[in-house]
Design a protein around this motif. Structure first.
Motif, PDB file in Angstrom:
ATOM      1  N   SER A  46      69.559  12.470 -57.795  1.00 22.07           N
ATOM      2  CA  SER A  46      70.544  11.680 -58.558  1.00 22.07           C
ATOM      3  C   SER A  46      69.963  11.181 -59.879  1.00 22.07           C
ATOM      4  CB  SER A  46      71.021  10.487 -57.721  1.00 22.07           C
ATOM      5  OG  SER A  46      72.195   9.918 -58.277  1.00 22.07           O
ATOM      6  N   CYS A  47      69.465  12.121 -60.710  1.00 22.07           N
ATOM      7  CA  CYS A  47      68.845  11.696 -61.970  1.00 22.07           C
ATOM      8  C   CYS A  47      69.183  12.584 -63.167  1.00 22.07           C
ATOM      9  CB  CYS A  47      67.330  11.605 -61.812  1.00 22.07           C
ATOM     10  SG  CYS A  47      66.528  13.186 -61.469  1.00 22.07           S
ATOM     11  N   ILE A  48      69.591  13.838 -62.953  1.00 23.86           N
ATOM     12  CA  ILE A  48      69.824  14.738 -64.085  1.00 23.86           C
ATOM     13  C   ILE A  48      70.893  14.189 -65.024  1.00 23.86           C
ATOM     14  CG2 ILE A  48      71.551  16.149 -62.867  1.00 23.86           C
ATOM     15  CD1 ILE A  48      68.890  17.366 -65.425  1.00 23.86           C
ATOM     16  N   GLN A  49      71.816  13.380 -64.500  1.00 26.86           N
ATOM     17  CA  GLN A  49      72.910  12.840 -65.313  1.00 26.86           C
ATOM     18  C   GLN A  49      72.439  11.830 -66.357  1.00 26.86           C
ATOM     19  OE1 GLN A  49      72.507  12.600 -62.023  1.00 26.86           O
ATOM     20  NE2 GLN A  49      73.288  10.689 -61.173  1.00 26.86           N
ATOM     21  N   TYR A  50      71.188  11.378 -66.245  1.00 28.47           N
ATOM     22  CA  TYR A  50      70.654  10.419 -67.222  1.00 28.47           C
ATOM     23  C   TYR A  50      69.843  11.100 -68.322  1.00 28.47           C
ATOM     24  CZ  TYR A  50      71.882   7.178 -63.464  1.00 28.47           C
ATOM     25  OH  TYR A  50      72.561   6.478 -62.499  1.00 28.47           O
ATOM     26  N   PHE A  51      69.721  12.424 -68.247  1.00 27.34           N
ATOM     27  CA  PHE A  51      68.951  13.164 -69.247  1.00 27.34           C
ATOM     28  C   PHE A  51      69.852  13.488 -70.442  1.00 27.34           C
ATOM     29  CE2 PHE A  51      66.174  13.455 -65.782  1.00 27.34           C
ATOM     30  CZ  PHE A  51      64.963  14.015 -66.151  1.00 27.34           C
ATOM     31  N   LYS A  52      69.519  12.932 -71.586  1.00 26.64           N
ATOM     32  CA  LYS A  52      70.325  13.169 -72.784  1.00 26.64           C
ATOM     33  C   LYS A  52      70.334  14.646 -73.148  1.00 26.64           C
ATOM     34  CE  LYS A  52      70.997  11.532 -77.521  1.00 26.64           C
ATOM     35  NZ  LYS A  52      70.544  10.566 -78.562  1.00 26.64           N
ATOM     36  N   ASN A  53      69.179  15.281 -73.107  1.00 22.97           N
ATOM     37  CA  ASN A  53      69.060  16.710 -73.412  1.00 22.97           C
ATOM     38  C   ASN A  53      68.798  17.485 -72.115  1.00 22.97           C
ATOM     39  OD1 ASN A  53      69.237  16.325 -76.314  1.00 22.97           O
ATOM     40  ND2 ASN A  53      67.187  15.464 -76.181  1.00 22.97           N
ATOM     41  N   TYR A  54      69.742  17.378 -71.204  1.00 16.50           N
ATOM     42  CA  TYR A  54      69.521  17.939 -69.862  1.00 16.50           C
ATOM     43  C   TYR A  54      69.362  19.464 -69.875  1.00 16.50           C
ATOM     44  CZ  TYR A  54      74.418  19.473 -69.580  1.00 16.50           C
ATOM     45  OH  TYR A  54      75.610  20.107 -69.803  1.00 16.50           O
ATOM     46  N   LYS A  55      70.085  20.144 -70.762  1.00 15.27           N
ATOM     47  CA  LYS A  55      69.971  21.603 -70.794  1.00 15.27           C
ATOM     48  C   LYS A  55      68.587  22.038 -71.267  1.00 15.27           C
ATOM     49  CE  LYS A  55      74.757  23.167 -71.280  1.00 15.27           C
ATOM     50  NZ  LYS A  55      75.722  23.935 -72.098  1.00 15.27           N
ATOM     51  N   SER A  56      68.067  21.354 -72.267  1.00 12.29           N
ATOM     52  CA  SER A  56      66.723  21.678 -72.761  1.00 12.29           C
ATOM     53  C   SER A  56      65.683  21.448 -71.675  1.00 12.29           C
ATOM     54  CB  SER A  56      66.381  20.828 -73.993  1.00 12.29           C
ATOM     55  OG  SER A  56      67.260  21.116 -75.056  1.00 12.29           O
ATOM     56  N   PHE A  57      65.855  20.351 -70.932  1.00 13.19           N
ATOM     57  CA  PHE A  57      64.920  20.054 -69.852  1.00 13.19           C
ATOM     58  C   PHE A  57      65.006  21.112 -68.750  1.00 13.19           C
ATOM     59  CE2 PHE A  57      63.571  18.034 -65.911  1.00 13.19           C
ATOM     60  CZ  PHE A  57      62.344  17.498 -66.284  1.00 13.19           C
ATOM     61  N   LEU A  58      66.219  21.495 -68.402  1.00 15.34           N
ATOM     62  CA  LEU A  58      66.396  22.497 -67.353  1.00 15.34           C
ATOM     63  C   LEU A  58      65.841  23.852 -67.769  1.00 15.34           C
ATOM     64  CD1 LEU A  58      69.955  21.582 -66.038  1.00 15.34           C
ATOM     65  CD2 LEU A  58      67.785  21.334 -64.819  1.00 15.34           C
TER      66      LEU A  58
END
Length: 265
Positions: free
Chosen positions: A159-171
């Motif tokens: 329950s944390c990916i939703q807090y990543f501003k640049n989630y696609k870059s991180f993934l």
């Protein structure tokens, strides 16, 4: 019930000045976890850090007594879930956003984890580094930056990916580590035919802390993984918390709190 007034009230910035007693009463009565915003991007905000070295040591002492998980995770029976995948075979594990030492202790006691990596804010990782040094946890690896990790078998986003501003870059960085499985637990997905990957919402169950996060477009999220070489193998409703999404109608007709498991093709 018409939630329009509550949505407009709770989205205001002055809620950070609300006494905690008022926030608790509002939450108990209406059970609203999130409210819609007009934002298109996540503002700079951080989930409140509530842990410290003393509390982590207390978890260790308590775990040593009863060998049970102390802090519940957003994935029920995570140990059994992992055992079904790996049995007694060794594997490496990355806990993204992990903030309690007892999950490492519990899973390591139940499973054949070769290396347990944990990634979080620098102040939390600093605590874990002290824990690792003091208690000589040889399989425990706190990391401050994902680039320091070469490869990993299983990645857990509790329950944390939703807090990543640049989630696609991180993934995309995660994909380069070539994990066989990637698990997301306790994440909100909408199904409406809205031509957006995400919607920015404000979290209201932890007021006066002001935190914003994403709701994800289910179809687009799955497609992003598919194009990145991962297929969805499991999608189940998360029952650890009963989240009320009624206040998002008619903007969103269907939102679900889900666990998703992806496997490398």
């Amino acid at each position: 019930m018409n939630y329009d007034f509550l949505n407009k009230l709770l989205v205001k910035n002055f809620t950070r000045f609300f006494p905690k007693t008022i926030n608790r009463k509002l939450f108990r009565k209406y059970h609203i976890f999130f409210v819609p915003t007009k934002l298109s991007n996540l503002p700079k905000n951080f989930y409140p850090v509530t842990t410290n070295l003393r509390s982590q040591k207390d978890f260790i002492f308590e775990f040593d007594k009863n060998k049970k998980l102390i802090n519940e995770t957003t994935k029920k029976n995570l140990d059994k879930f992992l055992f079904d995948l790996y049995k007694k075979y060794p594997f490496t594990f990355l806990d993204v956003g992990g903030d309690n030492i007892d999950l490492y202790l519990f899973l390591s006691n139940k499973l054949n984890i070769k290396k347990y990596f944990i990634l979080n804010f620098p102040e939390i990782i600093s605590i874990f580094n002290k824990i690792k040094s003091q208690f000589s946890y040889k399989k425990f690896y706190p990391i401050k930056k994902i680039n320091s990790l070469k490869n990993v078998d299983f990645v857990y986003f509790g329950s944390c990916i939703q807090y990543f501003k640049n989630y696609k870059s991180f993934l995309k960085i995660i994909f380069k580590k070539k994990p066989k499985y990637i698990l997301f637990s306790g994440t909100s997905f909408f199904y409406n035919s809205i031509n957006k990957d995400t919607l920015v919402v404000k979290q209201t169950n932890i007021l006066p802390s002001t935190v914003y996060l994403f709701f994800f477009n289910y179809k687009n999220f799955i497609n992003f993984f598919d194009h990145s070489g991962y297929k969805l193998v499991s999608s189940t409703k998360n029952n650890t918390t009963k989240v009320n999404y009624e206040n998002f109608k008619p903007l969103l007709q269907k939102v679900e709190y889900l666990d998703l498991l992806f496997k490398k093709k």
